[in-house]
Design a protein around this motif. Sequence first.
Motif, PDB file in Angstrom:
ATOM      1  N   LYS A   1       0.829  -1.204   0.000  1.00 40.87           N
ATOM      2  CA  LYS A   1       0.000   0.000   0.000  1.00 40.87           C
ATOM      3  C   LYS A   1       0.866   1.258   0.000  1.00 40.87           C
ATOM      4  O   LYS A   1       0.593   2.217  -0.731  1.00 40.87           O
ATOM      5  CB  LYS A   1      -0.912  -0.002   1.225  1.00 40.87           C
ATOM      6  CG  LYS A   1      -1.876   1.181   1.275  1.00 40.87           C
ATOM      7  CD  LYS A   1      -2.797   1.096   2.485  1.00 40.87           C
ATOM      8  CE  LYS A   1      -3.755   2.286   2.520  1.00 40.87           C
ATOM      9  NZ  LYS A   1      -4.652   2.219   3.703  1.00 40.87           N
ATOM     10  N   ALA A   2       1.933   1.247   0.796  1.00 37.96           N
ATOM     11  CA  ALA A   2       2.823   2.406   0.848  1.00 37.96           C
ATOM     12  C   ALA A   2       3.487   2.650  -0.499  1.00 37.96           C
ATOM     13  O   ALA A   2       3.635   3.794  -0.950  1.00 37.96           O
ATOM     14  CB  ALA A   2       3.886   2.201   1.929  1.00 37.96           C
ATOM     15  N   LEU A   3       3.871   1.579  -1.154  1.00 41.16           N
ATOM     16  CA  LEU A   3       4.553   1.697  -2.441  1.00 41.16           C
ATOM     17  C   LEU A   3       3.672   2.362  -3.485  1.00 41.16           C
ATOM     18  O   LEU A   3       4.157   3.117  -4.338  1.00 41.16           O
ATOM     19  CB  LEU A   3       4.993   0.304  -2.907  1.00 41.16           C
ATOM     20  CG  LEU A   3       5.800   0.208  -4.195  1.00 41.16           C
ATOM     21  CD1 LEU A   3       7.071   1.043  -4.089  1.00 41.16           C
ATOM     22  CD2 LEU A   3       6.143  -1.245  -4.477  1.00 41.16           C
ATOM     23  N   SER A   4       2.384   2.113  -3.403  1.00 40.51           N
ATOM     24  CA  SER A   4       1.466   2.682  -4.394  1.00 40.51           C
ATOM     25  C   SER A   4       1.418   4.199  -4.320  1.00 40.51           C
ATOM     26  O   SER A   4       1.007   4.852  -5.282  1.00 40.51           O
ATOM     27  CB  SER A   4       0.062   2.108  -4.198  1.00 40.51           C
ATOM     28  OG  SER A   4      -0.482   2.524  -2.945  1.00 40.51           O
ATOM     29  N   GLY A   5       1.855   4.780  -3.191  1.00 40.87           N
ATOM     30  CA  GLY A   5       1.827   6.234  -3.061  1.00 40.87           C
ATOM     31  C   GLY A   5       3.172   6.906  -3.207  1.00 40.87           C
ATOM     32  O   GLY A   5       3.279   8.127  -3.039  1.00 40.87           O
ATOM     33  N   LEU A   6       4.208   6.140  -3.529  1.00 38.08           N
ATOM     34  CA  LEU A   6       5.563   6.707  -3.604  1.00 38.08           C
ATOM     35  C   LEU A   6       5.992   7.061  -5.023  1.00 38.08           C
ATOM     36  O   LEU A   6       7.057   7.659  -5.212  1.00 38.08           O
ATOM     37  CB  LEU A   6       6.572   5.715  -3.011  1.00 38.08           C
ATOM     38  CG  LEU A   6       6.469   5.466  -1.504  1.00 38.08           C
ATOM     39  CD1 LEU A   6       7.446   4.373  -1.090  1.00 38.08           C
ATOM     40  CD2 LEU A   6       6.739   6.749  -0.729  1.00 38.08           C
ATOM     41  N   ASP A   7       5.170   6.710  -6.018  1.00 35.94           N
ATOM     42  CA  ASP A   7       5.589   6.965  -7.389  1.00 35.94           C
ATOM     43  C   ASP A   7       5.689   8.454  -7.700  1.00 35.94           C
ATOM     44  O   ASP A   7       6.388   8.859  -8.640  1.00 35.94           O
ATOM     45  CB  ASP A   7       4.651   6.269  -8.379  1.00 35.94           C
ATOM     46  CG  ASP A   7       3.196   6.684  -8.214  1.00 35.94           C
ATOM     47  OD1 ASP A   7       2.877   7.323  -7.187  1.00 35.94           O
ATOM     48  OD2 ASP A   7       2.386   6.366  -9.094  1.00 35.94           O
ATOM     49  N   GLN A   8       5.022   9.294  -6.891  1.00 37.45           N
ATOM     50  CA  GLN A   8       5.088  10.738  -7.115  1.00 37.45           C
ATOM     51  C   GLN A   8       6.494  11.296  -6.917  1.00 37.45           C
ATOM     52  O   GLN A   8       6.844  12.339  -7.461  1.00 37.45           O
ATOM     53  CB  GLN A   8       4.106  11.459  -6.196  1.00 37.45           C
ATOM     54  CG  GLN A   8       2.648  11.114  -6.466  1.00 37.45           C
ATOM     55  CD  GLN A   8       1.698  11.843  -5.521  1.00 37.45           C
ATOM     56  OE1 GLN A   8       2.111  12.734  -4.774  1.00 37.45           O
ATOM     57  NE2 GLN A   8       0.430  11.484  -5.553  1.00 37.45           N
TER      58      GLN A   8
ATOM     59  N   VAL B   1       8.066   0.371  -8.357  1.00 36.32           N
ATOM     60  CA  VAL B   1       8.472  -1.042  -8.335  1.00 36.32           C
ATOM     61  C   VAL B   1       9.768  -1.227  -9.112  1.00 36.32           C
ATOM     62  O   VAL B   1      10.705  -1.899  -8.658  1.00 36.32           O
ATOM     63  CB  VAL B   1       7.354  -1.925  -8.932  1.00 36.32           C
ATOM     64  CG1 VAL B   1       7.877  -3.316  -9.284  1.00 36.32           C
ATOM     65  CG2 VAL B   1       6.187  -2.016  -7.969  1.00 36.32           C
ATOM     66  N   GLU B   2       9.828  -0.611 -10.285  1.00 40.01           N
ATOM     67  CA  GLU B   2      11.007  -0.781 -11.135  1.00 40.01           C
ATOM     68  C   GLU B   2      12.258  -0.203 -10.493  1.00 40.01           C
ATOM     69  O   GLU B   2      13.334  -0.825 -10.525  1.00 40.01           O
ATOM     70  CB  GLU B   2      10.775  -0.131 -12.506  1.00 40.01           C
ATOM     71  CG  GLU B   2       9.745  -0.838 -13.371  1.00 40.01           C
ATOM     72  CD  GLU B   2       8.301  -0.453 -13.045  1.00 40.01           C
ATOM     73  OE1 GLU B   2       7.388  -0.962 -13.701  1.00 40.01           O
ATOM     74  OE2 GLU B   2       8.098   0.363 -12.120  1.00 40.01           O
ATOM     75  N   THR B   3      12.146   0.998  -9.873  1.00 39.98           N
ATOM     76  CA  THR B   3      13.347   1.610  -9.291  1.00 39.98           C
ATOM     77  C   THR B   3      13.826   0.826  -8.067  1.00 39.98           C
ATOM     78  O   THR B   3      15.032   0.602  -7.903  1.00 39.98           O
ATOM     79  CB  THR B   3      13.100   3.076  -8.912  1.00 39.98           C
ATOM     80  OG1 THR B   3      11.967   3.162  -8.032  1.00 39.98           O
ATOM     81  CG2 THR B   3      12.848   3.931 -10.135  1.00 39.98           C
TER      82      THR B   3
END
Length: 417
Positions: free
Chosen positions: A202-209, A214-216
């Motif tokens: 869930k946390a990861l879904s909000g870090l792309d900003q 996932v890739e990085t």
Amino acid sequence: MTFDADTLRAELRACLPDPLPRRLGVAVSGGGDSTALMRLLADLAQHEQIDLFAATVDHGLRPESADEALAVSTLAQRWDIPHETLTWQGWDGTGNLQDQARRARYRLLTAWARTKGLNTIALGHTADDQAETVLMRLARAAGVSGLSAMASARKERGVTLLRPLLATTRASLRAYLRAQDIPWVDDPSNQDQRFDRIKARKALSGLDQIGITVETLSRVADNLAQAREALAHYARESALRFVRVVDGDLCVDRDGFDGLPQEIRRRIVVASVFWIAGGEYPSRRKAVDRVLDAISSGQTATLGGCILIPENKKTWICRELNAISNEVAHPAELWDRRWILTGPKAEDAKIRALGEDGILQLEDWRSAGKPRTALLSTPAVWAGGTMVAAPLAGFANGWQAEMRSERSDFAAVILSH
């Protein structure tokens, strides 16, 4: 998302051994990742003419699990893949459920592999799993090894476990399944916020900003895996210079050892404990650091079932007597998970630690060239209260002690830990 099935297959093939094992296993839970892996491997198996076998572990923790395993079996049958369901019945309700289930899963899978003559099993962990693992280990302030997350290949009970999808995203695999009209199961526990992995997801879904995707994170894990490998090789070369193997114990040259970087010393100590005492997890960092201080100051210390004994400018790392005082085996059986003793036929002979009772029966234990404390935990042959032989303590009496072959190479343990 858009995807190219041929590219997906090519990427998978690039992450598998060349040539492929002639008999290959695949673990399939019924979820999207492992189902896609089974389908992709089925294509490769047909193209490269190998035998593919599938297994599903039914943990029995949800009423639907048996039906899900049956659904995997149906798919496997449709694709001409022999399938077997492995049932876990060992949880007593105590301990960490996810950890216990994971251990049971690998235990069942590797046992299945051995019965099928399989040396290799492919697992369906993806780039998403890798990224989530990195986040969880960041929360634990992990070092290089922890943050390198899951290895693409590792040994478990003599079976190689492969993770050929670590560079592949969950989304691309599901897109592939939808395009192929292949069903999969969504485990409801994947939405359970009690589990750390689901919190990380869930946390990861909000870090792309801020560019953390996932890739990085998957690339970060790969970069750190390369750093881990370099450190492991440095540690191995250092151990070959400053650590001597003596009949199952390790003798450390303190002056040379103390001149090494702390991370390298830590790796050597962790590998030493694994090699001598076994275990699934390394000792805690603080405990290892206390042992490093003890080595530098020439003090006695214990760690993970091992004892460190200073002697002049050396430190011996040996099995701790208290850890194996109740270990008993028959001749030719495995004792303490690494020693096999064989010799003349002796009535009612048993293998157990030499201990204080045994060393008092030795006239010249000093001839073994080890500290007295180190000899106490070596295997000896007993007939009642009489010590018949102690081959590692200078009293062979026709007996010999051999180390289990897969535990004999200390340098290899450094590279794997």
